[in-house]
Design an enzyme around this catalytic site. Structure first.
Site, PDB file in Angstrom:
ATOM      1  N   HIS A 151       2.843   4.711  12.808  1.00 57.84           N
ATOM      2  CA  HIS A 151       3.269   4.546  11.399  1.00 57.84           C
ATOM      3  C   HIS A 151       4.345   5.591  11.121  1.00 57.84           C
ATOM      4  CE1 HIS A 151       2.313   4.117   6.936  1.00 57.84           C
ATOM      5  NE2 HIS A 151       2.733   5.367   6.927  1.00 57.84           N
ATOM      6  N   HIS A 171       3.222   3.915  -3.519  1.00 55.66           N
ATOM      7  CA  HIS A 171       3.657   5.281  -3.860  1.00 55.66           C
ATOM      8  C   HIS A 171       5.030   5.240  -4.530  1.00 55.66           C
ATOM      9  CE1 HIS A 171       0.524   7.477  -1.739  1.00 55.66           C
ATOM     10  NE2 HIS A 171       0.796   6.903  -0.588  1.00 55.66           N
ATOM     11  N   SER A 205       3.278  11.007   8.692  1.00 55.72           N
ATOM     12  CA  SER A 205       3.240  10.973   7.223  1.00 55.72           C
ATOM     13  C   SER A 205       4.433  11.667   6.592  1.00 55.72           C
ATOM     14  CB  SER A 205       1.985  11.693   6.713  1.00 55.72           C
ATOM     15  OG  SER A 205       0.848  11.276   7.383  1.00 55.72           O
ATOM     16  N   TYR A 244       4.154  15.883   3.446  1.00 56.66           N
ATOM     17  CA  TYR A 244       3.543  14.577   3.167  1.00 56.66           C
ATOM     18  C   TYR A 244       4.459  13.752   2.248  1.00 56.66           C
ATOM     19  CZ  TYR A 244      -1.039  12.184   2.487  1.00 56.66           C
ATOM     20  OH  TYR A 244      -2.105  11.336   2.479  1.00 56.66           O
ATOM     21  N   ARG A 271       0.849  -1.197   0.000  1.00 61.60           N
ATOM     22  CA  ARG A 271       0.000   0.000   0.000  1.00 61.60           C
ATOM     23  C   ARG A 271       0.885   1.247   0.000  1.00 61.60           C
ATOM     24  NH1 ARG A 271      -0.420   4.517   2.233  1.00 61.60           N
ATOM     25  NH2 ARG A 271      -0.185   3.587   4.291  1.00 61.60           N
ATOM     26  N   ASP A 272       1.604   1.537   1.082  1.00 59.10           N
ATOM     27  CA  ASP A 272       2.508   2.696   1.063  1.00 59.10           C
ATOM     28  C   ASP A 272       3.584   2.477  -0.001  1.00 59.10           C
ATOM     29  OD1 ASP A 272       3.819   5.092   1.949  1.00 59.10           O
ATOM     30  OD2 ASP A 272       2.975   4.764   3.927  1.00 59.10           O
ATOM     31  N   HIS A 293       7.726   7.271   8.736  1.00 55.67           N
ATOM     32  CA  HIS A 293       8.483   7.391   7.490  1.00 55.67           C
ATOM     33  C   HIS A 293       9.917   7.746   7.857  1.00 55.67           C
ATOM     34  CE1 HIS A 293       5.566   6.899   4.206  1.00 55.67           C
ATOM     35  NE2 HIS A 293       4.689   7.198   5.156  1.00 55.67           N
TER      36      HIS A 293
HETATM   37  C1  LIG Z   1      -2.453   8.222   2.014  1.00 57.55           C
HETATM   38  C2  LIG Z   1      -1.154   8.203   2.792  1.00 57.55           C
HETATM   39  O1  LIG Z   1      -0.132   7.694   2.001  1.00 57.55           O
HETATM   40  C3  LIG Z   1      -1.331   7.447   4.088  1.00 57.55           C
HETATM   41  C4  LIG Z   1      -0.045   7.253   4.794  1.00 57.55           C
HETATM   42  O2  LIG Z   1       0.554   6.194   4.740  1.00 57.55           O
HETATM   43  C5  LIG Z   1       0.563   8.375   5.511  1.00 57.55           C
HETATM   44  O3  LIG Z   1      -0.084   9.406   5.710  1.00 57.55           O
HETATM   45  O4  LIG Z   1       1.745   8.236   5.879  1.00 57.55           O
HETATM   46 MN    MN Z   2       2.687   6.431   5.044  1.00 53.68          MN
END
Ligand SMILES: C[C@H](O)CC(=O)C(=O)O
Ligand code: MN
Length: 337
Positions: A198, A19, A169, A289, A15-16, A200
């Site tokens: 979560h 991207h 995020s 983001y 999912r991530d 990054h």
């Molecule tokens: C829609 C985003 O990619 C959700 C996410 O994984 C984040 O905010 O980090």
């Molecule tokens: Mn993410």
């Protein structure tokens, strides 16, 4: 003796990680990755477009294959883990969610900006009626003060979420902030509602932040194989598992199968290496983001500007998910200067 913590791992490679490959994994890629992941012992495997159900669009980028084909591919091979979908209200709908349930998902993570939990009420309520493991996901949590985050998390719990996440995020948080925010949520929510985290890796501290989150009471932790994810990627699953083994944290994930899945299954499918380079570092530094990275590269190239300048300006304007169109606006403005 060191305290023993127990956590549950959610994998976000499919999912991530989407991207990072511009949503271009094939259903066969998804099947291979899901099958390898299932052998590691992760509890939950999230699989959708990077921006969740309904994300395949001109705004967020089109997926290579249809949403249902990915979900059926993943649900068809997974025997132990639950499969989850991400849903951003406004991008995905309750109809999308019902279709995903027909494909076999057993969990949904309902994501909103960290001050907008109230738009998740209907989706969380419907998810509970559908019998799903239901998670609230508070994105861009670095922008939001602790007292607001706890209120937003309480809302999601009151709508029926089984867990509420602090979502970094932008990969902009350091360990002290993670500790403060996770601990505040743990104290604010009823005991039966899990707290999740979560990360990054834009500032290179995703593993340290995730361990800090566990020490403050987070039970659900996100990671991805080889860190595949937006920006400098997510917490690398295999690295986190190894670090946890050395810190008295039981993740339920087997280390060697996770290493092998990262190295043999995911790395050969990467489009570009996942690393903290100048642009992804700028995301963490400027608080932007992570999924804006590849959009910013494209706009910067098109209008002849430095992607870092675009990202810093987006951070200054406090742009959040859903405002992807601003990336081009900013690049155009900078090119005129
Ligand atoms: C829609 C985003 O990619 C959700 C996410 O994984 C984040 O905010 O980090
Ligand atoms: Mn993410």
């Amino acid at each position: 003796m060191a305290q023993i913590y127990q956590v549950e791992m959610t994998d976000v490679t499919l999912r991530d990680g989407m991207h990072a490959v511009r949503h271009q994994f094939s259903a066969a890629d998804a099947r291979a990755i899901a099958s390898a992941l299932d052998g590691t012992g992760v509890a939950l495997i999230e699989a959708t477009h990077g921006d969740g159900l309904g994300g395949s669009s001109i705004q967020y980028g089109f997926s290579k294959e249809a949403e249902e084909d990915y979900l059926r591919a993943v649900c068809g091979v997974v025997k132990h883990a639950k499969v989850a979908a991400l849903l951003l209200p406004g991008i995905g709908t309750v109809s999308d969610l019902k279709r995903a349930v027909d494909c076999g998902i057993q969990a949904v993570r309902v994501a909103t900006h960290s001050t907008e939990a109230d738009i998740s009420e209907q989706h969380i309520g419907e998810a509970r009626k559908l019998g799903l493991d239901t998670v609230g996901f508070l994105m861009m949590s670095h922008m939001t003060p602790v007292h607001v985050l706890t209120e937003e998390a309480r809302k999601m719990a009151s709508y029926g979420a089984h867990a509420v996440y602090i979502v970094d995020s932008a990969g902009a948080m350091l360990m002290d902030e993670v500790r403060q925010k996770v601990s505040a949520l743990r104290h604010a929510l009823p005991d039966e509602v899990h707290v999740g985290f979560h990360a990054h890796n834009n500032l290179g501290v995703s593993v340290a932040n995730s361990i800090a989150a566990v020490e403050e009471g987070a039970y659900r932790i996100d990671a991805s194989l080889a860190g595949l994810g937006a920006g400098a990627g997510n917490t690398p699953l295999e690295v986190f598992v190894a670090a946890c083994e050395k810190s008295g944290i039981d993740t339920g994930v087997k280390l060697y199968p996770a290493m092998d899945a990262a190295e043999d299954v995911v790395r050969p499918r990467m489009h570009r290496p996942i690393l903290t380079d100048r642009a992804s570092l700028t995301l963490g530094y400027a608080g932007v983001y992570s999924s804006f990275l590849l959009h910013a590269f494209r706009a910067a190239e098109q209008f002849g500007v430095d992607a870092r300048d675009v990202l810093v300006e987006l951070g200054r304007r406090r742009v959040v998910g859903g405002q992807e169109d601003m990336i081009v606006d900013v690049a155009v403005e900078l090119s005129r200067k």
